[in-house]
Design a protein around this motif. Structure first.
Motif, short mmCIF file in Angstrom:
data_model
loop_
_atom_site.label_atom_id
_atom_site.label_comp_id
_atom_site.label_asym_id
_atom_site.label_seq_id
_atom_site.Cartn_x
_atom_site.Cartn_y
_atom_site.Cartn_z
N LYS A 190 0.76 -1.15 0.11
CA LYS A 190 -0.12 0.09 -0.04
C LYS A 190 1.02 1.24 0.05
O LYS A 190 2.04 1.24 0.34
N ASN A 191 0.14 2.35 -0.27
CA ASN A 191 0.87 3.68 -0.66
C ASN A 191 0.86 4.21 1.13
O ASN A 191 -0.01 4.28 1.66
N THR A 192 1.83 4.67 1.48
CA THR A 192 2.30 5.26 2.82
C THR A 192 2.54 6.72 2.91
O THR A 192 2.77 7.39 3.77
N ARG A 193 2.66 7.35 1.33
CA ARG A 193 3.12 8.63 1.35
C ARG A 193 2.04 9.57 1.12
O ARG A 193 1.66 10.01 -0.07
N ASP A 217 3.55 -0.84 -6.52
CA ASP A 217 3.82 -0.46 -5.42
C ASP A 217 3.07 1.15 -5.19
O ASP A 217 3.44 2.15 -5.84
N GLY A 218 2.48 1.09 -4.24
CA GLY A 218 1.67 2.50 -3.70
C GLY A 218 0.32 2.85 -4.77
O GLY A 218 0.03 4.02 -4.43
N ALA A 262 -4.14 2.87 -1.40
CA ALA A 262 -3.72 3.60 -0.17
C ALA A 262 -4.79 2.85 0.87
O ALA A 262 -5.86 2.55 0.56
#
Length: 281
Positions: free
Chosen positions: A43-46, A231-232, A235
């Motif tokens: 998941k996206n953590t940014r 990747d990402g 979210a």
């Protein structure tokens, strides 16, 4: 029902101080979820914002473009930065509330009781987060890929799915490197391809499976044969509150309460793909 400090609840039930035990168990829960949930690795953590506030934003910038030298000078300005941010609402509120009788604590060390429940809560949260993650991907109708390869050659079907993403071009993407992709497979499909996977040794000796440069995982929480995630692309912000034991009124028991909230959203629908491999005719 008013919440009471963990120390006070269990001290009243057992005559011992257990706050440290509960804190240790809580930390173990968070650590275990981070390690075992497949969705956490993808998941996206940014994102910007605080999940506890109810929503976060994930930025997505349009690719830059080159122009003839002097274009910005003649115009007096450069191109504006285009950020098509996506809002992710933390809109799923969940709880696990269980009662523990004093006699259960007396006949078993309190840390044993807590550890047992933590392990079960861990599995419950992991299962729910992963299921929500892959359900969101499968709900993206535009992510479906119609394969020409059939189940007589799963390796060809795999490559077809991967190459479609690898050659993607749009305002945000100009091709996707394979090391940014993960393909998750239904166990039946994974079993067929398993002998073809190359074992890669990663950081700190961690092993993961890859095939033709793409990370591969067996996944029991998907209904499609193959899911590809860059990747990402998805979210899933999560907030987990600390365990909150409370005394049950007019009883010789306490409840151990775990509350958590999360939201799941595909923030880059072009960077996910899924396919069911057609049967050979």
């Amino acid at each position: 029902m008013a919440q009471t400090d963990a120390l006070n609840v269990y001290a009243s039930l057992t005559g011992t101080s257990t706050k440290a035990k509960l804190a240790e168990a809580y930390g173990g829960l968070i650590s275990s979820i981070q390690k075992r949930a497949l969705s956490t690795r993808l998941k996206n953590t940014r994102y910007s914002g605080d999940p506890k506030a109810g929503s976060v934003q994930v930025s997505r910038f349009v690719n830059s473009s080159s122009k003839a030298y002097g274009t910005a000078r003649a115009a007096g300005e450069g191109d504006p930065l285009r950020d098509l941010a996506v809002t992710v609402n933390i809109d799923t509120d969940r709880e696990i509330v269980e009662e523990i009788e004093t006699k259960d604590i007396r006949f078993s060390p309190v840390d044993g009781v807590v550890a047992n429940r933590v392990a079960d809560h861990d599995r419950t949260v992991v299962r729910e987060l992963d299921t929500a993650f892959f359900t969101a991907i499968e709900a993206v109708t535009g992510a479906e890929v119609t394969l020409t390869a059939d189940d007589s050659d799963y390796a060809a079907a795999f490559e077809e799915l991967v190459q479609g993403m690898e050659t993607l071009e749009n305002d945000f993407v100009n091709g996707v490197d394979r090391d940014l992709m993960t393909v998750t497979l239904k166990p039946s499909v994974y079993g067929v391809l398993r002998t073809k996977f190359d074992t890669i040794i990663g950081q700190d000796g961690e092993e993961f499976q890859a095939y033709h440069g793409v990370k591969v995982e067996s996944n029991t929480r998907q209904t499609k044969d193959m899911i590809l995630v860059v990747d990402g692309a998805v979210a899933q912000p999560v907030t987990i509150d600390e365990y909150a034991p409370s005394r049950i009124p007019q009883s010789n028991a306490a409840s151990v309460d775990l509350f958590y909230s999360y939201g799941t959203k595909v923030v880059a629908e072009d960077l996910v793909a899924w396919a069911d491999v057609p049967a050979a005719v």
